[in-house]
Write an enzyme that holds these catalytic residues in place. Structure first.
Site, PDB file in Angstrom:
ATOM      1  N   SER A 188      20.095  67.566  42.175  1.00 30.41           N
ATOM      2  CA  SER A 188      20.328  67.889  40.622  1.00 30.41           C
ATOM      3  C   SER A 188      18.902  68.101  39.569  1.00 30.41           C
ATOM      4  O   SER A 188      18.574  67.266  38.241  1.00 30.41           O
ATOM      5  CB  SER A 188      20.568  66.317  39.557  1.00 30.41           C
ATOM      6  OG  SER A 188      19.967  65.716  39.726  1.00 30.41           O
ATOM      7  N   CYS A 189      18.086  69.146  40.090  1.00 29.63           N
ATOM      8  CA  CYS A 189      16.721  68.420  39.929  1.00 29.63           C
ATOM      9  C   CYS A 189      16.335  69.951  39.482  1.00 29.63           C
ATOM     10  O   CYS A 189      15.458  70.272  37.853  1.00 29.63           O
ATOM     11  CB  CYS A 189      15.795  68.770  41.058  1.00 29.63           C
ATOM     12  SG  CYS A 189      16.165  70.534  41.816  1.00 29.63           S
ATOM     13  N   GLY A 190      17.272  70.644  38.447  1.00 29.33           N
ATOM     14  CA  GLY A 190      16.576  72.165  38.242  1.00 29.33           C
ATOM     15  C   GLY A 190      16.116  72.784  37.516  1.00 29.33           C
ATOM     16  O   GLY A 190      16.139  73.996  37.324  1.00 29.33           O
TER      17      GLY A 190
END
Length: 282
Positions: free
Chosen positions: A114-116
């Site tokens: 989910s680090c983007g």
């Protein structure tokens, strides 16, 4: 050390009949991994094989590559305020010559789903940190029938799953389909780390002539762990993610998904699947 399973009271309702009984559940506890005395990461895991889990995790982070890189792993005494040992904190000590990468930066880049960050950054991070490039020469060749038989072999080895129904599993097979190791854990990534860590401790990395089978989906993180351990073929009973397919295509990993019964989808590295042999018998 914590137990693999625990008992809890449950209200059971079956066709309108209500009863109270104990139920066996898989245990889940946090494990803090320290590197040379410094806190690094916390993962929720099923207790057991904690040292292998920590070692495998550090293989995927590009810290460890061979058994000689590892000096020692210990549980941390005094992990609580009262000085007791919870067996939920381990410290990995590396050999003096091991260069520690900037794990905080790399972890944000290619491990946290989910680090983007963009897929290109994730792929670049694995390519630049992999110390065991996939190099099965001559190339591994596996017939579809052999692959199709592996989920049943994995399922037969899931002892704790039989009691709880709440565990993921990962297994290593040789090119003839013989099981080399099977691990279970509440986290599918932990199960793979335990396999890789045990291989590192035994001096068996890279895993250049093996098949890695996972009981769930094939995420980017699992493909990354396979690549970092030099595994040439990853198979999953469920779907892969798009980034897992991209990573497989870039690194030469064979990626098989939806491996169920006699069917499967090959998303990358189809040259390792012996299709002509299968067609000749069709």
């Amino acid at each position: 050390m914590g137990r693999v399973t625990e008992r809890r009271k449950v209200l059971r309702i079956r066709d309108g009949a209500v009863s109270s009984r104990p139920d066996t559940l898989v245990a889940e506890e946090p494990l803090e991994i320290r590197l040379n005395g410094k806190p690094l990461a916390v993962t929720m895991r099923t207790p057991g094989d904690d040292f292998a889990l920590a070692a495998g995790f550090l293989v995927s982070e590009g810290v460890l590559a061979t058994a000689s890189d590892l000096r020692n792993i210990v549980y941390c005494a005094g992990a609580t305020v009262d000085g007791s040992n919870t067996y939920n904190v381990v410290d990995v000590q590396t050999a003096p010559e091991v260069v520690i990468p900037d794990i905080t930066l790399e972890r944000n880049v290619y491990t946290t789903s989910s680090c983007g960050l963009c897929g290109k950054a994730s792929l670049d991070a694995v390519r630049t940190t992999a110390r065991h490039p996939i190099a099965d020469t001559p190339a591994l060749r596996v017939e579809p029938e052999l692959l199709a038989s592996l989920p049943d072999r994995l399922r037969a080895s899931q002892r704790v799953f039989d009691r709880t129904g709440g565990l993921h599993a990962a297994a290593l097979f040789d090119e003839d389909g013989e099981p080399l190791d099977v691990r279970e854990d509440v986290g599918r990534h932990n199960a793979v780390d335990k396999l890789v860590g045990r291989a590192l401790q035994g001096g068996n990395l890279p895993l250049s002539r093996t098949i890695l089978l996972v009981s769930g989906r094939a995420s980017f993180e699992l493909a990354q762990k396979a690549v970092m351990a030099g595994v040439p073929m990853l198979a999953a009973v469920s779907a892969p993610s798009s980034l897992a397919v991209d990573l497989a295509a870039e690194t030469g990993l064979t990626l098989v998904g939806f491996l169920r019964g006699g069917s499967m989808n090959v998303y990358a590295g189809e040259d390792r699947i012996a299709l002509r042999a299968a067609a000749a018998r069709g």
